[in-house]
Write an enzyme that holds these catalytic residues in place. Structure first.
Site, PDB file in Angstrom:
ATOM      1  N   ASP A 263      40.936   6.720  -7.538  1.00 22.73           N
ATOM      2  CA  ASP A 263      41.841   7.649  -8.213  1.00 22.73           C
ATOM      3  C   ASP A 263      41.001   8.589  -9.063  1.00 22.73           C
ATOM      4  OD1 ASP A 263      45.022   7.633  -9.289  1.00 22.73           O
ATOM      5  OD2 ASP A 263      43.542   8.375 -10.730  1.00 22.73           O
ATOM      6  N   ASN A 271      44.567  19.831 -13.892  1.00 22.81           N
ATOM      7  CA  ASN A 271      45.695  20.644 -13.424  1.00 22.81           C
ATOM      8  C   ASN A 271      46.265  21.493 -14.551  1.00 22.81           C
ATOM      9  OD1 ASN A 271      46.331  20.435 -10.703  1.00 22.81           O
ATOM     10  ND2 ASN A 271      47.324  18.449 -10.934  1.00 22.81           N
ATOM     11  N   ASP A 280      43.969  21.425  -6.481  1.00 22.60           N
ATOM     12  CA  ASP A 280      43.875  21.284  -5.012  1.00 22.60           C
ATOM     13  C   ASP A 280      42.416  21.362  -4.561  1.00 22.60           C
ATOM     14  OD1 ASP A 280      46.559  21.068  -5.007  1.00 22.60           O
ATOM     15  OD2 ASP A 280      46.987  23.015  -4.093  1.00 22.60           O
ATOM     16  N   GLU A 306      46.536  11.933  -6.336  1.00 20.89           N
ATOM     17  CA  GLU A 306      45.062  12.015  -6.360  1.00 20.89           C
ATOM     18  C   GLU A 306      44.448  10.654  -6.065  1.00 20.89           C
ATOM     19  OE1 GLU A 306      46.882  11.341  -8.805  1.00 20.89           O
ATOM     20  OE2 GLU A 306      45.856  10.880 -10.672  1.00 20.89           O
TER      21      GLU A 306
HETATM   22  N1  LIG Z   1      46.936  20.099  -7.768  1.00 19.37           N
HETATM   23  C1  LIG Z   1      47.532  18.988  -7.322  1.00 19.37           C
HETATM   24  N2  LIG Z   1      47.962  18.087  -8.210  1.00 19.37           N
HETATM   25  C2  LIG Z   1      48.544  16.955  -7.754  1.00 19.37           C
HETATM   26  C3  LIG Z   1      48.727  16.721  -6.399  1.00 19.37           C
HETATM   27  N3  LIG Z   1      49.326  15.514  -6.247  1.00 19.37           N
HETATM   28  C4  LIG Z   1      49.514  15.023  -7.515  1.00 19.37           C
HETATM   29  N4  LIG Z   1      49.040  15.885  -8.450  1.00 19.37           N
HETATM   30  C5  LIG Z   1      49.035  15.762  -9.906  1.00 19.37           C
HETATM   31  O1  LIG Z   1      48.130  14.716 -10.282  1.00 19.37           O
HETATM   32  C6  LIG Z   1      48.421  14.342 -11.636  1.00 19.37           C
HETATM   33  C7  LIG Z   1      48.219  12.853 -11.774  1.00 19.37           C
HETATM   34  O2  LIG Z   1      48.199  12.554 -13.131  1.00 19.37           O
HETATM   35  P1  LIG Z   1      48.001  11.072 -13.710  1.00 19.37           P
HETATM   36  O3  LIG Z   1      48.683  10.102 -12.800  1.00 19.37           O
HETATM   37  O4  LIG Z   1      48.435  11.076 -15.141  1.00 19.37           O
HETATM   38  O5  LIG Z   1      46.473  10.759 -13.588  1.00 19.37           O
HETATM   39  P2  LIG Z   1      45.188  11.330 -14.358  1.00 19.37           P
HETATM   40  O6  LIG Z   1      45.470  12.544 -15.185  1.00 19.37           O
HETATM   41  O7  LIG Z   1      44.117  11.473 -13.329  1.00 19.37           O
HETATM   42  O8  LIG Z   1      44.842  10.146 -15.327  1.00 19.37           O
HETATM   43  P3  LIG Z   1      43.919   8.907 -15.010  1.00 19.37           P
HETATM   44  O9  LIG Z   1      44.162   8.523 -13.590  1.00 19.37           O
HETATM   45  O10 LIG Z   1      44.352   7.865 -15.976  1.00 19.37           O
HETATM   46  O11 LIG Z   1      42.498   9.317 -15.241  1.00 19.37           O
HETATM   47  C8  LIG Z   1      49.853  14.802 -11.891  1.00 19.37           C
HETATM   48  O12 LIG Z   1      49.818  15.861 -12.816  1.00 19.37           O
HETATM   49  C9  LIG Z   1      50.341  15.328 -10.538  1.00 19.37           C
HETATM   50  O13 LIG Z   1      51.200  16.445 -10.665  1.00 19.37           O
HETATM   51  C10 LIG Z   1      48.277  17.735  -5.479  1.00 19.37           C
HETATM   52  O14 LIG Z   1      48.382  17.645  -4.235  1.00 19.37           O
HETATM   53  N5  LIG Z   1      47.683  18.847  -5.985  1.00 19.37           N
END
Ligand SMILES: Nc1nc2c(ncn2[C@@H]2O[C@H](COP(=O)(O)OP(=O)(O)OP(=O)(O)O)[C@@H](O)[C@H]2O)c(=O)[nH]1
Length: 387
Positions: A263, A271, A280, A306
């Site tokens: 992850d 983002n 992306d 992610e």
């Molecule tokens: N740009 C983009 N963002 C995505 C996609 N799929 C999911 N996301 C975003 O990924 C983010 C995941 O956030 P979190 O689950 O809080 O994870 P994190 O910020 O990496 O936190 P940790 O995993 O604890 O380090 C969310 O804001 C989703 O909107 C995608 O295909 N493209």
């Protein structure tokens, strides 16, 4: 004038070509299936039919310009179009320079025969121009199929066009070896019936091969949509899930496997600060860093958001730790460049190997998920397995 059997053959071939043209128009405008290539094929069929009809009119009209010369040019233009079609199927830039040069050559040379050059050279010159065009079509078709599948399949698909190229090349040599076989096209005194049969076969083979290419492209596109993630072009959740089920079945027959679940760290912050475009791009960069670390029989897929999952065949926990560590270091070493910004990308990894008590791959995945959770809790950018 043409004999009755020759007339029937000309009529049958023209009919086949016009029906093919109609079908290509339905592909282009009705089904919107590879519109550029389909329109190209419709035009090529009309040109081939015109070339044949004009050839059939020889001797009936007292103007060889309208028959011999026009037939030579429309035939050459048809082959030139055919050589462009595979590139249109690929939605790439067609290699138009060679076809254009050969068409110009026909435009310049063929009037010589209407004006009195010895007719025994007519076929040689014409087919020396047309055979390379068909050869180019065959080569382009081979390259197109080869880029998506095995060489043997590409060879089998482009073989009919290659064989027709050789046939046209043989027609170029024939008048030199057996000058008596060459009818005087300007007088229309005769028509080579074998050539007419070859024309009919050529029309059907070329249309069938290109139609098969269009359908093969369609099937590959549908396959890609159902199996792959459109953004990162790795396996989607369903496909990597199936790969896990298959690996679990193989494990029952004695082949171990391990999972790596990872992850991206602080992805939400990336983002939120740089925008979803950068997010992306980061996901693509992540996949770019993972790919060199997986073997051909491993599977890499997007598990969601992610989160990515890698199935390592014939691998235990120690091997998985090695691969995951390599991936972690690889990602960390390639920062994301986004305009003037530069961001260090990291990910946390959880690994697990299949154990005798695991009744399904979900049990293995659950341990990998617990390892990932630990890696996040211990500060991220780490590889962990459940203790
Ligand atoms: N740009 C983009 N963002 C995505 C996609 N799929 C999911 N996301 C975003 O990924 C983010 C995941 O956030 P979190 O689950 O809080 O994870 P994190 O910020 O990496 O936190 P940790 O995993 O604890 O380090 C969310 O804001 C989703 O909107 C995608 O295909 N493209």
């Amino acid at each position: 004038m043409l004999s009755v059997s020759a007339q029937t053959l000309v009529a049958a071939t023209v009919l086949v070509l016009l029906i093919a043209c109609l079908l290509w128009l339905v592909f282009a405008f009705g089904l919107k299936l590879q519109p550029r290539a389909s329109k190209g094929m419709a035009a090529a069929n009309v040109l081939l039919a015109s070339a044949l009809l004009l050839s059939g009119l020889r001797g009936g009209l007292e103007r060889p310009w309208l028959t011999v010369y026009a037939a030579d040019l429309t035939g050459t233009a048809a082959f030139a179009l055919l050589s462009l079609v595979p590139a249109w199927l690929e939605e790439g830039r067609p290699p138009w320079r060679w076809p254009l040069a050969l068409c110009l050559l026909a435009l310049l040379l063929m009037p010589g025969f209407v004006m009195g050059w010895p007719m025994r050279w007519h076929g040689t010159v014409l087919y020396c121009i047309q055979a390379p065009l068909l050869g180019l079509a065959s080569w382009q078709a081979y390259r197109l199929v080869r880029s998506r599948t095995r060489p043997a399949f590409a060879l089998a698909l482009s073989f009919p066009l290659g064989a027709l190229t050789l046939l046209l090349a043989a027609r170029a040599v024939e008048p030199l070896l057996w000058p008596g076989n060459t009818p005087d096209l300007r007088s229309g005194s005769g028509f080579n019936v074998a050539w007419l049969w070859a024309g009919l076969v050529l029309g059907m083979v070329v249309n069938s091969v290109v139609a098969f290419l269009v359908l093969a492209q369609l099937v590959l596109r549908i396959r890609k949509l159902t199996l792959y993630d459109p953004l990162t072009e790795v396996l989607n959740r369903r496909a990597i899930g199936q790969a896990m089920e298959q690996a679990h079945a193989r494990w029952r027959r004695g082949e171990p496997y391990a999972l790596v679940l990872l992850d991206m760290d602080h992805f939400k912050a990336l983002n939120d600060t740089l925008g979803h475009g950068a997010g992306d791009q980061a996901l693509k960069a992540l996949v770019g860093a993972l790919k060199p670390c997986v073997r051909d029989d491993d599977a890499l897929g997007r598990w969601g958001g992610e989160e990515f999952l890698i199935l390592l065949c014939d691998t235990g926990l120690a091997g998985a730790a090695l691969v995951a560590e390599r991936m972690r270091a690889n990602l960390e070493a390639q920062p994301l460049l986004w305009g003037p910004e530069q961001r260090r990308l990291t990910a946390s990894f959880g690994i697990a190997e299949v154990l005798p008590e695991d009744s399904s791959p979900e049990a293995v995945l659950m341990r990998a998920d617990q390892g990932l959770y630990q890696a996040k809790r211990q500060g991220r950018n780490l590889v962990q397995s459940r203790e």
